[in-house]
Scaffold this active site. Structure first.
Site, PDB file in Angstrom:
ATOM      1  N   TYR A  63       0.748  -1.117  -0.073  1.00 58.33           N
ATOM      2  CA  TYR A  63      -0.166   0.008  -0.072  1.00 58.33           C
ATOM      3  C   TYR A  63       0.991   1.170  -0.130  1.00 58.33           C
ATOM      4  O   TYR A  63       1.580   1.175   1.070  1.00 58.33           O
ATOM      5  CB  TYR A  63      -0.890   0.053   1.180  1.00 58.33           C
ATOM      6  CG  TYR A  63      -2.011  -1.177   1.344  1.00 58.33           C
ATOM      7  CD1 TYR A  63      -2.370  -1.783   0.236  1.00 58.33           C
ATOM      8  CD2 TYR A  63      -2.449  -1.444   2.473  1.00 58.33           C
ATOM      9  CE1 TYR A  63      -3.097  -2.730   0.297  1.00 58.33           C
ATOM     10  CE2 TYR A  63      -3.672  -2.265   2.831  1.00 58.33           C
ATOM     11  CZ  TYR A  63      -3.866  -3.105   1.559  1.00 58.33           C
ATOM     12  OH  TYR A  63      -4.813  -4.112   1.461  1.00 58.33           O
ATOM     13  N   PHE A 213     -14.086  -4.997   1.077  1.00 55.22           N
ATOM     14  CA  PHE A 213     -15.099  -4.207   0.153  1.00 55.22           C
ATOM     15  C   PHE A 213     -16.591  -4.299   0.707  1.00 55.22           C
ATOM     16  O   PHE A 213     -17.377  -5.006  -0.010  1.00 55.22           O
ATOM     17  CB  PHE A 213     -14.848  -4.504  -1.372  1.00 55.22           C
ATOM     18  CG  PHE A 213     -13.859  -4.169  -1.863  1.00 55.22           C
ATOM     19  CD1 PHE A 213     -12.897  -3.009  -1.525  1.00 55.22           C
ATOM     20  CD2 PHE A 213     -13.439  -4.949  -3.178  1.00 55.22           C
ATOM     21  CE1 PHE A 213     -11.932  -2.801  -2.071  1.00 55.22           C
ATOM     22  CE2 PHE A 213     -11.923  -4.841  -3.673  1.00 55.22           C
ATOM     23  CZ  PHE A 213     -11.374  -3.352  -3.156  1.00 55.22           C
ATOM     24  N   PRO A 214     -17.066  -4.235   1.993  1.00 52.45           N
ATOM     25  CA  PRO A 214     -18.270  -4.461   2.533  1.00 52.45           C
ATOM     26  C   PRO A 214     -19.326  -3.614   1.642  1.00 52.45           C
ATOM     27  O   PRO A 214     -20.600  -3.828   1.787  1.00 52.45           O
ATOM     28  CB  PRO A 214     -18.134  -3.895   4.022  1.00 52.45           C
ATOM     29  CG  PRO A 214     -17.023  -2.911   4.085  1.00 52.45           C
ATOM     30  CD  PRO A 214     -15.909  -3.355   3.049  1.00 52.45           C
ATOM     31  N   LEU A 215     -18.916  -2.546   1.012  1.00 53.98           N
ATOM     32  CA  LEU A 215     -20.085  -1.934   0.037  1.00 53.98           C
ATOM     33  C   LEU A 215     -19.665  -2.040  -1.244  1.00 53.98           C
ATOM     34  O   LEU A 215     -20.087  -1.173  -2.040  1.00 53.98           O
ATOM     35  CB  LEU A 215     -20.040  -0.656   0.535  1.00 53.98           C
ATOM     36  CG  LEU A 215     -21.199  -0.430   1.600  1.00 53.98           C
ATOM     37  CD1 LEU A 215     -21.544   1.195   1.721  1.00 53.98           C
ATOM     38  CD2 LEU A 215     -22.647  -0.891   1.102  1.00 53.98           C
ATOM     39  N   GLY A 217     -16.635  -1.928  -2.640  1.00 53.11           N
ATOM     40  CA  GLY A 217     -15.181  -1.372  -3.201  1.00 53.11           C
ATOM     41  C   GLY A 217     -15.153  -0.489  -4.277  1.00 53.11           C
ATOM     42  O   GLY A 217     -16.070   0.480  -4.107  1.00 53.11           O
ATOM     43  N   PHE A 218     -14.502  -0.609  -5.574  1.00 55.71           N
ATOM     44  CA  PHE A 218     -14.409   0.471  -6.246  1.00 55.71           C
ATOM     45  C   PHE A 218     -15.575   0.632  -7.078  1.00 55.71           C
ATOM     46  O   PHE A 218     -15.581   1.661  -7.897  1.00 55.71           O
ATOM     47  CB  PHE A 218     -13.229   0.241  -6.905  1.00 55.71           C
ATOM     48  CG  PHE A 218     -11.799   0.145  -6.351  1.00 55.71           C
ATOM     49  CD1 PHE A 218     -11.436   1.221  -5.805  1.00 55.71           C
ATOM     50  CD2 PHE A 218     -11.193  -1.087  -6.235  1.00 55.71           C
ATOM     51  CE1 PHE A 218     -10.209   1.123  -4.974  1.00 55.71           C
ATOM     52  CE2 PHE A 218      -9.954  -1.183  -5.519  1.00 55.71           C
ATOM     53  CZ  PHE A 218      -9.559  -0.058  -4.989  1.00 55.71           C
TER      54      PHE A 218
END
Length: 292
Positions: A63, A213-215, A217-218
């Site tokens: 990262y 990515f609980p919602l 992600g991108f």
């Protein structure tokens, strides 16, 4: 009981961690590349998370690269005794910010040493081996060659526990035949439910499952049903998505990430959100519609 303690605890390696943790990916610059626009804000988010009871932080030296771990070290070192830092190896970043596999033994070994140096640690609590046969999701193939390298680094005392990321159920089974696996980190949320059976199997075996990515992600999940449940509860869609994951299985550990103090507090408040059976049933319908 503090807000975050309401999420409960689960064993990760040899540690008991609160089920609502923090993912540090968004502390790097745009696209998880380069430095953040506001380093002081990134430091403040980490310190607030720990002060609020977070004792499970997810990160990686790719990262930035290197940026996120260096910020964690600046913000939190020397680390609290109960803080578990989970990192991952198996990828590197190109000069164009691309994500590339890094599976060669020399690359995996270097990645462990990079994480140790930038985090300021002598041993890493948990290292997830990120499988990069396909950048966009799990793809079948033997993970034995690279996992054997990581298991050897564990025997050398550089790594306490090993996890897997971006893997199939077949690869999890293969990995468990090579060494103890303490967690699996895959893409999973209300709408992306491919790992349902795997989660239940891991729960029976006392192994943590860490969804990212609980919602969505991108490409964020847009759901009128999710928004309707959130509005009725006086919560945000992200809070409802996190609360649903906490309720889904006791072995699920959450690592929502943010670079905003406001969003951090909102995410942690999801621990006290009580979903009724009716709300859960309504959310299950959301999942069915998206899958269709």
């Amino acid at each position: 009981m503090s807000t975050i303690e309401k999420s409960g605890t689960f064993t990760l390696g040899n540690r008991s961690v609160t089920r609502l943790g923090y993912g540090a990916m968004q502390l790097a610059g745009p696209g998880v590349f380069g430095p953040p626009k506001d380093r002081n804000a990134a430091l403040a988010v980490l310190r607030e998370a720990v002060a609020s009871g977070v004792n499970h932080i997810d990160t990686s030296d790719f990262y930035g690269p290197h940026v996120t771990n260096q910020i964690i070290r600046e913000a939190l070192h020397p680390y609290a005794d109960d803080l578990t830092i989970v990192t991952k190896i198996g990828a590197l970043r190109g000069d164009d910010a691309s994500w590339r596999p890094a599976f060669a033994p020399k690359q995996l070994t270097q990645a462990v040493h990079d994480n140790l140096r930038n985090l300021g640690l002598d041993v890493l609590d948990v290292v997830n081996l990120r499988i990069m046969f396909d950048v966009h999701g799990p793809a079948e193939g033997s993970i034995a060659p690279m996992l054997t390298v990581l298991a050897d680094l564990q025997r050398q005392g550089l790594v306490r526990h090993i996890g897997l990321s971006n893997v199939t159920a077949t690869q999890v089974a293969e990995g468990r035949g090579i060494c103890d696996i303490v967690c699996v980190q895959n893409h999973y949320n209300l709408a992306h439910r491919a790992d349902d059976a795997l989660i239940d199997q891991l729960a029976r075996d006392g192994i943590a499952y860490v969804p990212f990515f609980p919602l969505g992600g991108f490409t964020p999940l847009q759901s009128s049903g999710l928004s309707a449940v959130a509005a009725r509860l006086g919560a945000t869609p992200m809070q409802v998505a996190l609360a649903w994951l906490l309720r889904r299985s006791p072995n699920i550990l959450l690592i929502p990430g943010t670079s905003s103090l406001g969003h951090l507090r909102e995410n942690l408040d999801a621990a006290q959100l009580d979903l009724s059976d009716d709300a859960v049933a309504e959310l299950e319908q959301v999942a069915s519609k998206v899958a269709a």
